[in-house]
Design an enzyme around this catalytic site. Structure first.
Site, PDB file in Angstrom:
ATOM      1  N   GLY A  58       0.773  -1.463   0.299  1.00 32.24           N
ATOM      2  CA  GLY A  58      -0.069   0.364  -0.111  1.00 32.24           C
ATOM      3  C   GLY A  58       0.757   1.228  -0.021  1.00 32.24           C
ATOM      4  N   ASP A  59       2.047   0.982   0.774  1.00 32.57           N
ATOM      5  CA  ASP A  59       3.178   2.440   1.057  1.00 32.57           C
ATOM      6  C   ASP A  59       3.223   2.539  -0.694  1.00 32.57           C
ATOM      7  OD1 ASP A  59       2.041   2.541   3.469  1.00 32.57           O
ATOM      8  OD2 ASP A  59       3.912   0.644   4.300  1.00 32.57           O
TER       9      ASP A  59
END
Length: 304
Positions: free
Chosen positions: A248-249
């Site tokens: 996600g990052d």
């Protein structure tokens, strides 16, 4: 310039044990120590797509030195605020199943909080600030809101990747991007999703509440991008899944780094999907080579 803020970074200590026996002596088969923290992950991926950033946040002790030294080796600019206690260590124990033990994080004093705010106040109009992850337990409530106010006063943009009250309170300040996954979105609004179509009204609601762009990741079902102009869906890239940590990052980094260069949310979404997928297919965060290999496989379709 892009800045990332990690309020509760960590060393992620990844330990592999062939067969875990509780209450007995276990010997690891291999181990790996990596800098952890959502904003730090964003900075590391930004470097891989040739977008410069400066990593901010709280670091302390020998564990903090490990993180700052690692980022220096990757030629990532940093301006961390030193705290008196050690940065935490998170244990990722991989055996028949995966077990995580996350550290509490250091106590942060009012003086240290003020020093970080002073550092952040050096940003300029047009900069982007990525606010990511959890906060140390000792940090006062509403600290993210204090940072957002500094960013808004400087006419800069902000991206926030957190959940719950901190996310909802940020929406009226018009974040450039938020990125809950489908489970976080369901928890945010206390609902259950049975189909992708169930998600759409809630993504639109986040736009109506103030977000400029919303990405909702759906793991093996791809991702959705919500903009004022429409809703878009990505395809799902196919490779063996190795690692969900940091995907996600990486998606945020791909979006923010590309948007800063091109101001095109669709192309930014495409790069976000490539970066997030590349990390999911890697043991650590994605390499530049794998991101570049995947980018041509990403297909973005307008669905509404």
């Amino acid at each position: 310039m892009i800045y990332t803020v990690t309020l509760n970074p960590s060393i992620d200590y990844i330990v592999h044990v062939e067969e875990l026996k509780l209450g007995d002596l276990n010997r690891m088969t291999n181990d790996l120590k990596l800098p952890g923290g959502k904003g730090i992950n964003v900075s590391r991926i930004l470097k891989r797509i040739q977008a410069e950033s400066t990593a901010l946040g709280f670091l302390g002790g020998f564990t903090g030195t490990f993180i700052s030294d690692w980022l220096a080796k990757e030629k990532i600019a940093t301006n961390f605020t030193s705290v008196s206690e050690d940065t935490r260590i998170n244990i990722k124990l991989k055996s028949e199943t995966e077990t995580e033990i996350n550290g509490l994080g250091p106590a942060v004093s009012n003086e240290e909080m003020q020093e970080l705010k002073q550092t952040l106040s050096m940003i300029s109009a047009g900069d982007s600030v990525v606010l990511s992850g959890s906060t140390p337990a000792t940090l006062r409530e509403g600290f993210y809101e204090e940072l957002i106010q500094i960013i808004k006063d400087k006419n800069a943009e902000f991206i926030i990747d957190t959940t719950g009250k901190d996310l909802l309170n940020a929406l009226p300040q018009k974040p450039l991007l938020i990125k809950p996954n489908n489970h976080e979105l369901a928890e945010l609004f206390d609902v259950d999703f049975q189909t992708m179509e169930d998600i759409l009204p809630f993504g639109e609601r986040l736009l109506a509440d103030g977000a400029q762009h919303v990405i909702i990741s759906m793991a093996g079902d791809g991702a959705l991008l919500f903009t004022k102009e429409g809703i878009y869906r990505s395809n799902v890239l196919k490779r063996p899944l190795k690692n969900s940590v940091g995907a996600g990052d990486s998606m945020i980094a791909g979006f923010v780094g590309t948007f800063a260069k091109k101001n095109d949310p669709i192309d930014a979404f495409k790069w976000g999907v490539a970066c997030g997928s590349a990390t999911a297919f890697s043991d650590d965060l994605a390499s530049a080579d794998l991101i570049n290999e995947l980018i041509d496989e990403v297909i973005i379709e307008k669905i509404r």
